[in-house]
Design an enzyme around this catalytic site. Structure first.
Site, PDB file in Angstrom:
ATOM      1  N   GLY A   1      15.627  -5.100   6.607  1.00 36.19           N
ATOM      2  CA  GLY A   1      15.276  -3.790   7.148  1.00 36.19           C
ATOM      3  C   GLY A   1      15.386  -3.650   8.656  1.00 36.19           C
TER       4      GLY A   1
ATOM      5  N   ASP B   1      10.664  -3.545  11.574  1.00 33.29           N
ATOM      6  CA  ASP B   1      10.932  -2.134  11.297  1.00 33.29           C
ATOM      7  C   ASP B   1       9.636  -1.346  11.127  1.00 33.29           C
ATOM      8  OD1 ASP B   1      10.330  -3.443   8.946  1.00 33.29           O
ATOM      9  OD2 ASP B   1      12.187  -2.925   7.918  1.00 33.29           O
TER      10      ASP B   1
ATOM     11  N   ASP C   1       2.559  -2.009   8.117  1.00 32.94           N
ATOM     12  CA  ASP C   1       1.675  -1.199   7.279  1.00 32.94           C
ATOM     13  C   ASP C   1       0.300  -1.887   7.237  1.00 32.94           C
ATOM     14  OD1 ASP C   1       0.762   0.637   5.451  1.00 32.94           O
ATOM     15  OD2 ASP C   1       1.920  -0.107   3.767  1.00 32.94           O
TER      16      ASP C   1
ATOM     17  N   LYS D   1       2.245   2.169  10.889  1.00 31.21           N
ATOM     18  CA  LYS D   1       1.408   2.972   9.979  1.00 31.21           C
ATOM     19  C   LYS D   1      -0.003   2.396  10.044  1.00 31.21           C
ATOM     20  CE  LYS D   1       3.570   2.865   5.861  1.00 31.21           C
ATOM     21  NZ  LYS D   1       4.197   3.299   4.568  1.00 31.21           N
TER      22      LYS D   1
ATOM     23  N   PHE E   1       5.363   6.773   2.322  1.00 30.85           N
ATOM     24  CA  PHE E   1       6.427   5.802   2.095  1.00 30.85           C
ATOM     25  C   PHE E   1       7.729   6.366   2.642  1.00 30.85           C
ATOM     26  CE2 PHE E   1       9.774   3.721  -0.324  1.00 30.85           C
ATOM     27  CZ  PHE E   1       9.438   2.401  -0.095  1.00 30.85           C
TER      28      PHE E   1
ATOM     29  N   ASP F   1      14.314   0.654   2.998  1.00 28.50           N
ATOM     30  CA  ASP F   1      14.908   0.940   1.693  1.00 28.50           C
ATOM     31  C   ASP F   1      13.887   1.393   0.669  1.00 28.50           C
ATOM     32  OD1 ASP F   1      13.673  -1.707   1.431  1.00 28.50           O
ATOM     33  OD2 ASP F   1      14.680  -1.778  -0.515  1.00 28.50           O
TER      34      ASP F   1
HETATM   35  P1  5GP Z   1       2.701  -4.898   5.481  1.00 25.65           P
HETATM   36  O1  5GP Z   1       2.584  -6.371   5.181  1.00 25.65           O
HETATM   37  O2  5GP Z   1       2.510  -4.565   6.925  1.00 25.65           O
HETATM   38  O3  5GP Z   1       1.796  -4.083   4.604  1.00 25.65           O
HETATM   39  O4  5GP Z   1       4.120  -4.446   4.995  1.00 25.65           O
HETATM   40  C1  5GP Z   1       5.225  -4.670   5.695  1.00 25.65           C
HETATM   41  C2  5GP Z   1       6.455  -4.535   4.842  1.00 25.65           C
HETATM   42  O5  5GP Z   1       6.276  -3.622   3.745  1.00 25.65           O
HETATM   43  C3  5GP Z   1       7.523  -3.943   5.691  1.00 25.65           C
HETATM   44  O6  5GP Z   1       8.218  -4.950   6.386  1.00 25.65           O
HETATM   45  C4  5GP Z   1       8.365  -3.215   4.666  1.00 25.65           C
HETATM   46  O7  5GP Z   1       9.254  -4.120   4.069  1.00 25.65           O
HETATM   47  C5  5GP Z   1       7.362  -2.755   3.623  1.00 25.65           C
HETATM   48  N1  5GP Z   1       6.917  -1.355   3.882  1.00 25.65           N
HETATM   49  C6  5GP Z   1       5.714  -0.935   4.318  1.00 25.65           C
HETATM   50  N2  5GP Z   1       5.670   0.407   4.422  1.00 25.65           N
HETATM   51  C7  5GP Z   1       6.909   0.843   4.058  1.00 25.65           C
HETATM   52  C8  5GP Z   1       7.502   2.146   3.977  1.00 25.65           C
HETATM   53  O8  5GP Z   1       6.909   3.209   4.251  1.00 25.65           O
HETATM   54  N3  5GP Z   1       8.798   2.198   3.564  1.00 25.65           N
HETATM   55  C9  5GP Z   1       9.527   1.076   3.238  1.00 25.65           C
HETATM   56  N4  5GP Z   1      10.777   1.248   2.859  1.00 25.65           N
HETATM   57  N5  5GP Z   1       8.987  -0.171   3.310  1.00 25.65           N
HETATM   58  C10 5GP Z   1       7.702  -0.284   3.717  1.00 25.65           C
END
Ligand code: 5GP
Length: 181
Positions: A44, A100, A103, A131, A152, A159
């Site tokens: 990503g 990228d 979350d 986010k 999302f 993706d």
């Molecule tokens: P975290 O561990 O911070 O919750 O998640 C990070 C990963 O989840 C990101 O690197 C991405 O791959 C995926 N992710 C989180 N939110 C989104 C979103 O809104 N869209 C997409 N496509 N992937 C997301």
């Protein structure tokens, strides 16, 4: 057409390019006389990385990691498997992680701990999208492109089931296209 699947554009291509330029300038200033290694997570973040790298006016090098989350690919557990490790040894280097989206922060927390153990001179985070609403672990984010709501998103590298990475903007998919989200 690809863009027909999008309900709403959250960040336009112009906004992205403008902000990436600003981030590149800030990084060039902050790392003046240093030679940071930009570490990016496949796949990503490579769209962001390739634009960001070209907005940076000092010497840098690039390296990549590939990871996979255990279980459901849409939900993070924070436990990741490293599919491809860095090529470079980062001990004593200035390391900037280029992501990228952050979350919950669980994925990056895991990676930070892993990279910190290799004793870099510094370890900072640059993320295009933040986010903050679902953040579970606190992360020191040095550079952030945009804060976005808890939706999302796809596009500019992000993706849904491997699709939509090639959209030039960040958008929200039409809800009927999302399965079990
Ligand atoms: P975290 O561990 O911070 O919750 O998640 C990070 C990963 O989840 C990101 O690197 C991405 O791959 C995926 N992710 C989180 N939110 C989104 C979103 O809104 N869209 C997409 N496509 N992937 C997301």
């Amino acid at each position: 057409m690809l863009s027909n699947d999008i309900q709403e554009i959250l960040v336009s291509a112009d906004q992205i390019q403008h902000r990436v330029k600003e981030l590149g300038e800030a990084i060039s200033r902050d790392y003046q006389d240093k030679e940071p290694i930009l570490v990016s997570i496949l796949k990503g973040a490579v769209f962001f990385l390739s634009d960001l790298a070209r907005a940076i006016s000092i010497h840098i090098s690039l390296d990549f990691m590939a990871i996979s989350s255990y279980g459901d690919s849409q939900k993070t557990s924070g436990v990741v498997r490293i599919l491809k490790d860095l090529d470079e040894i980062i001990t004593g280097r200035e390391v900037l992680i280029v992501e990228d989206i952050i979350d919950t922060g669980l994925t990056l927390r895991y990676l930070l701990n892993n990279l910190e153990a290799r004793k870099p001179a510094s370890l900072k985070i640059c993320t295009l999208l933040d986010k903050p609403f679902r953040r579970i672990v606190k992360l020191p984010i040095a550079y952030q492109g945009f804060e976005i709501p808890d939706k999302f998103v796809v596009g500019y590298g992000l993706d849904y089931k491997q699709r939509y990475r090639n959209l030039p903007f960040i958008g929200v998919l039409k809800p009927e296209l999302l399965e079990d989200r």
